[in-house]
Write a protein that holds these residues in place. Structure first.
Motif, mmCIF file in Angstrom:
data_model
loop_
_atom_site.group_PDB
_atom_site.id
_atom_site.type_symbol
_atom_site.label_atom_id
_atom_site.label_comp_id
_atom_site.label_asym_id
_atom_site.label_seq_id
_atom_site.Cartn_x
_atom_site.Cartn_y
_atom_site.Cartn_z
ATOM 1 N N LEU A 1 -6.810 6.723 4.053
ATOM 2 C CA LEU A 1 -5.297 6.531 3.582
ATOM 3 C C LEU A 1 -4.645 7.419 4.793
ATOM 4 O O LEU A 1 -3.389 6.882 5.080
ATOM 5 C CB LEU A 1 -5.056 7.016 2.315
ATOM 6 N N ASP A 2 -5.083 8.666 5.042
ATOM 7 C CA ASP A 2 -4.692 9.637 6.257
ATOM 8 C C ASP A 2 -4.660 8.468 7.286
ATOM 9 O O ASP A 2 -3.527 8.589 8.227
ATOM 10 C CB ASP A 2 -5.205 10.526 6.356
ATOM 11 N N GLU B 1 -1.947 5.650 7.328
ATOM 12 C CA GLU B 1 -0.742 6.411 7.100
ATOM 13 C C GLU B 1 -0.102 6.420 8.695
ATOM 14 O O GLU B 1 1.071 6.324 9.048
ATOM 15 C CB GLU B 1 -0.663 7.502 6.317
ATOM 16 N N GLN C 1 -9.448 9.389 0.933
ATOM 17 C CA GLN C 1 -8.331 10.175 1.567
ATOM 18 C C GLN C 1 -8.166 10.031 3.359
ATOM 19 O O GLN C 1 -7.292 9.862 3.730
ATOM 20 C CB GLN C 1 -8.723 11.576 1.420
ATOM 21 N N CYS D 1 0.892 -1.255 0.069
ATOM 22 C CA CYS D 1 0.103 0.166 -0.022
ATOM 23 C C CYS D 1 0.775 1.509 -0.097
ATOM 24 O O CYS D 1 0.453 2.322 0.263
ATOM 25 C CB CYS D 1 -0.868 0.078 1.206
ATOM 26 N N ASP D 2 2.173 1.174 -0.122
ATOM 27 C CA ASP D 2 3.055 2.289 -0.136
ATOM 28 C C ASP D 2 2.805 3.255 -1.490
ATOM 29 O O ASP D 2 3.000 4.495 -1.145
ATOM 30 C CB ASP D 2 4.513 1.879 -0.440
ATOM 31 N N ASP D 3 2.419 2.893 -2.598
ATOM 32 C CA ASP D 3 2.160 3.979 -3.592
ATOM 33 C C ASP D 3 0.614 4.470 -3.369
ATOM 34 O O ASP D 3 -0.260 3.937 -4.021
ATOM 35 C CB ASP D 3 2.319 3.261 -5.040
ATOM 36 N N ARG D 4 0.559 5.459 -2.829
ATOM 37 C CA ARG D 4 -0.684 6.220 -2.701
ATOM 38 C C ARG D 4 -1.384 6.471 -3.898
ATOM 39 O O ARG D 4 -2.700 6.369 -3.761
ATOM 40 C CB ARG D 4 -0.518 7.438 -1.534
ATOM 41 N N CYS E 1 0.685 3.355 10.111
ATOM 42 C CA CYS E 1 1.915 3.176 9.817
ATOM 43 C C CYS E 1 3.223 3.624 10.126
ATOM 44 O O CYS E 1 4.343 3.091 10.521
ATOM 45 C CB CYS E 1 2.014 2.840 8.145
ATOM 46 N N LEU F 1 -2.811 3.495 -5.283
ATOM 47 C CA LEU F 1 -3.847 3.035 -4.345
ATOM 48 C C LEU F 1 -5.339 3.733 -4.414
ATOM 49 O O LEU F 1 -6.315 3.087 -4.557
ATOM 50 C CB LEU F 1 -3.238 3.051 -2.975
ATOM 51 N N MET F 2 -4.972 4.939 -4.747
ATOM 52 C CA MET F 2 -6.148 5.850 -4.922
ATOM 53 C C MET F 2 -7.116 5.612 -6.185
ATOM 54 O O MET F 2 -8.207 5.503 -6.121
ATOM 55 C CB MET F 2 -5.548 7.361 -4.643
#
Length: 152
Positions: free
Chosen positions: A42-43, A46, A39, A18-21, A49, A24-25
């Motif tokens: 993912l926020d 993040e 958003q 899931c590193d490539d935001r 993480c 992934l979006m």
């Protein structure tokens, strides 16, 4: 937001995927999720993480009892706190992981802190840490992802 997190948990066995935001979006948008929901999820993820369990490592060595402050008691129902105690008592969560779950729960709006969301948050903490999920308790936690109980 929880639907996005559940989707990520089911689709990606490795949280590092899931590193490539941006990618992934695009994938989440194609899957039909709303931009704001993506958003927010993912926020939130993040922040999880970036949280190091090293912040709480000393807690794993302590033998004291966890007492909840007034804000925590106000925001997390007795059922949510009971779930966390149950997971810790049955070695599904370490004390440090419990604190990470509490931190991420308190980052949610108060009306979204439920037993189901606490189960999903616990799963996400374990997933990000690539922790072993106890079989029977794992099934109980997974009902938060699948939306239906799997244990009788």
């Amino acid at each position: 937001m929880f639907d996005v997190l559940a989707f990520l948990f089911e689709q990606y066995r490795d949280p590092e995927s899931c590193d490539d935001r941006g990618a992934l979006m695009r994938e989440l948008t194609a899957a039909g999720f709303d931009d704001d929901e993506i958003q927010d999820a993912l926020d939130w993820l993040e922040s999880l993480c970036n949280m190091s369990d090293g912040l709480f490592v000393a807690i794993n060595e302590s033998s004291g009892m966890r007492l909840y402050n007034d804000l925590e008691q106000e925001r997390m129902s007795i059922e949510v706190r009971g779930l966390l105690q149950f997971l810790e008592d049955n070695a599904a969560l370490s004390p440090a992981q419990r604190e990470m779950v509490i931190d991420r729960l308190l980052a949610l709006p108060a009306d979204e802190i439920t037993v189901a969301s606490a189960k999903l948050v616990a799963l996400m903490v374990l997933w990000v840490q690539k922790a072993e999920l106890p079989i029977l308790l794992g099934e109980e936690l997974l009902d938060a992802v699948h939306g239906e109980p799997t244990m009788q």
